[in-house]
Design a protein around this motif. Sequence first.
Motif, mmCIF file in Angstrom:
data_model
loop_
_atom_site.group_PDB
_atom_site.id
_atom_site.type_symbol
_atom_site.label_atom_id
_atom_site.label_comp_id
_atom_site.label_asym_id
_atom_site.label_seq_id
_atom_site.Cartn_x
_atom_site.Cartn_y
_atom_site.Cartn_z
ATOM 1 N N VAL A 45 21.962 -9.073 -7.230
ATOM 2 C CA VAL A 45 21.426 -7.869 -6.612
ATOM 3 C C VAL A 45 22.294 -6.654 -6.926
ATOM 4 C CG1 VAL A 45 20.216 -9.082 -4.758
ATOM 5 C CG2 VAL A 45 22.581 -8.357 -4.416
ATOM 6 N N VAL A 46 21.625 -5.528 -7.111
ATOM 7 C CA VAL A 46 22.274 -4.230 -7.290
ATOM 8 C C VAL A 46 21.825 -3.367 -6.123
ATOM 9 C CG1 VAL A 46 22.611 -2.234 -8.775
ATOM 10 C CG2 VAL A 46 22.203 -4.489 -9.793
ATOM 11 N N LEU A 47 22.765 -2.876 -5.340
ATOM 12 C CA LEU A 47 22.476 -2.166 -4.107
ATOM 13 C C LEU A 47 22.654 -0.673 -4.330
ATOM 14 C CD1 LEU A 47 24.611 -4.540 -1.860
ATOM 15 C CD2 LEU A 47 22.218 -4.837 -2.560
ATOM 16 N N LEU A 48 21.581 0.087 -4.149
ATOM 17 C CA LEU A 48 21.612 1.533 -4.353
ATOM 18 C C LEU A 48 21.609 2.248 -3.013
ATOM 19 C CD1 LEU A 48 20.891 0.645 -7.214
ATOM 20 C CD2 LEU A 48 19.236 2.520 -7.328
ATOM 21 N N GLY A 49 22.500 3.230 -2.858
ATOM 22 C CA GLY A 49 22.516 3.996 -1.620
ATOM 23 C C GLY A 49 23.666 4.984 -1.592
ATOM 24 N N ARG A 50 23.780 5.692 -0.486
ATOM 25 C CA ARG A 50 24.829 6.687 -0.331
ATOM 26 C C ARG A 50 26.207 6.032 -0.332
ATOM 27 N NH1 ARG A 50 23.878 11.735 1.300
ATOM 28 N NH2 ARG A 50 21.731 12.429 1.631
ATOM 29 N N PRO A 51 27.247 6.804 -0.671
ATOM 30 C CA PRO A 51 28.599 6.246 -0.754
ATOM 31 C C PRO A 51 29.002 5.474 0.503
ATOM 32 C CG PRO A 51 28.578 8.469 -1.634
ATOM 33 C CD PRO A 51 27.215 8.235 -1.049
ATOM 34 N N GLY A 52 29.446 4.263 0.311
ATOM 35 C CA GLY A 52 29.925 3.431 1.414
ATOM 36 C C GLY A 52 28.851 2.714 2.200
ATOM 37 N N SER A 53 27.599 3.093 2.022
ATOM 38 C CA SER A 53 26.541 2.553 2.884
ATOM 39 C C SER A 53 26.222 1.092 2.600
ATOM 40 C CB SER A 53 25.264 3.392 2.746
ATOM 41 O OG SER A 53 24.749 3.317 1.425
ATOM 42 N N ASN A 54 26.472 0.630 1.394
ATOM 43 C CA ASN A 54 26.092 -0.735 1.020
ATOM 44 C C ASN A 54 27.271 -1.695 0.900
ATOM 45 O OD1 ASN A 54 23.223 -0.427 0.756
ATOM 46 N ND2 ASN A 54 23.588 0.761 -1.106
ATOM 47 N N LEU A 73 23.825 6.396 -4.831
ATOM 48 C CA LEU A 73 22.647 7.197 -5.167
ATOM 49 C C LEU A 73 22.039 7.803 -3.919
ATOM 50 C CD1 LEU A 73 20.469 8.169 -7.168
ATOM 51 C CD2 LEU A 73 19.238 6.036 -6.724
ATOM 52 N N ASP A 74 21.777 9.103 -3.981
ATOM 53 C CA ASP A 74 20.988 9.804 -2.976
ATOM 54 C C ASP A 74 19.560 9.852 -3.501
ATOM 55 O OD1 ASP A 74 19.659 11.550 -1.304
ATOM 56 O OD2 ASP A 74 21.075 13.209 -1.546
ATOM 57 N N MET A 75 18.650 9.118 -2.867
ATOM 58 C CA MET A 75 17.285 9.022 -3.353
ATOM 59 C C MET A 75 16.540 10.358 -3.298
ATOM 60 S SD MET A 75 16.507 6.046 -4.571
ATOM 61 C CE MET A 75 14.721 6.061 -4.493
ATOM 62 N N GLY A 76 17.063 11.313 -2.558
ATOM 63 C CA GLY A 76 16.432 12.622 -2.484
ATOM 64 C C GLY A 76 16.897 13.578 -3.558
ATOM 65 N N ASP A 77 17.820 13.151 -4.396
ATOM 66 C CA ASP A 77 18.370 13.971 -5.474
ATOM 67 C C ASP A 77 17.683 13.575 -6.776
ATOM 68 O OD1 ASP A 77 19.904 15.031 -7.574
ATOM 69 O OD2 ASP A 77 21.773 14.888 -6.442
ATOM 70 N N HIS A 78 16.759 14.400 -7.252
ATOM 71 C CA HIS A 78 15.950 14.033 -8.407
ATOM 72 C C HIS A 78 16.794 13.778 -9.645
ATOM 73 C CE1 HIS A 78 12.265 16.251 -6.501
ATOM 74 N NE2 HIS A 78 12.712 15.255 -5.770
ATOM 75 N N ASP A 122 10.961 13.903 -0.415
ATOM 76 C CA ASP A 122 11.853 13.678 -1.548
ATOM 77 C C ASP A 122 12.430 12.268 -1.534
ATOM 78 O OD1 ASP A 122 11.577 16.114 -2.848
ATOM 79 O OD2 ASP A 122 13.277 17.044 -1.812
ATOM 80 N N VAL A 123 12.853 11.801 -0.367
ATOM 81 C CA VAL A 123 13.463 10.477 -0.269
ATOM 82 C C VAL A 123 12.405 9.383 -0.300
ATOM 83 C CG1 VAL A 123 14.801 8.915 1.202
ATOM 84 C CG2 VAL A 123 15.484 11.324 0.972
ATOM 85 N N ASN A 124 11.387 9.516 0.539
ATOM 86 C CA ASN A 124 10.426 8.432 0.746
ATOM 87 C C ASN A 124 9.407 8.287 -0.376
ATOM 88 O OD1 ASN A 124 11.769 8.462 3.165
ATOM 89 N ND2 ASN A 124 9.958 8.565 4.451
ATOM 90 N N LEU A 125 9.110 9.377 -1.061
ATOM 91 C CA LEU A 125 8.053 9.337 -2.079
ATOM 92 C C LEU A 125 8.546 9.718 -3.470
ATOM 93 C CD1 LEU A 125 5.118 9.081 -2.999
ATOM 94 C CD2 LEU A 125 4.758 11.439 -2.232
#
Length: 260
Positions: A45-54, A73-78, A122-125
Amino acid sequence: MIDASLPGLSRSPFDLHGRCAVVTGAGRGIGRAVALGLSQAGADVVLLGRPGSNDATREAVLAAGGKADVVELDMGDHAAVAQVGAELVDSRQVDILVNNAGIIDREDAVDVDPAAWQRVLDVNLNGLFFLCQQLGRPMVERGHGKIVSIASLLSFQGGIRVASYAASKHAVAGVTKALANEWGPHGVQVNAIAPGYIATDNTTALREDADRSRSILERIPAGRWGGAEDIAGAAVFLSSSAADYVNGHVLVVDGGWMAR
């Protein structure tokens, strides 16, 4: 019981050994349970998310004998979604993508701020779609892949004081079907899971409202709030070869809520 003597069934169709699964928002709740479930089924598994969150989820996977990497990764940052997506494609073969990252904004519709509305979309879609695009392209090219997005009961209903969230989750269901139509002929299955009322951070406000919580429980035939682990099994199924003929489906996992 599965008859292992049948052609193509030399191992369990739910076995994910040798597969690489990317999970967004895996730091807690549904995302964490899904990541652990995929790992237990054999996937790296590769876990994507904000710093430290995973970090805690990664440690839990490693402690159980699995393999896990963390990518910030910030999913809201295109721009970041495009960059990370390209780096993942260059560094490994991604077989499974689970889009779990999401945020919710609870506010009366008449008071919704344009910036808050945009952030939820931005984040959800938007982040979800463009990550699907990045990681889905090589899946289409090689003729195999699984994409599972976490939708919601609010992919079917309007909810109360969650207009941006409902809009985003309706769109997730639509994107799921659109990608399934385009990519299904190329061996890529694109599906979604619509969790019911699950005991996570997103539902804390509902569970702490005694009247609302009681009214919700009265409608659920299972008689309880769901747990994040209830979603993990559905995610493993849709990520596995057992679901090779399931495409464009939004699987409701809600204890029977929608049946009432």
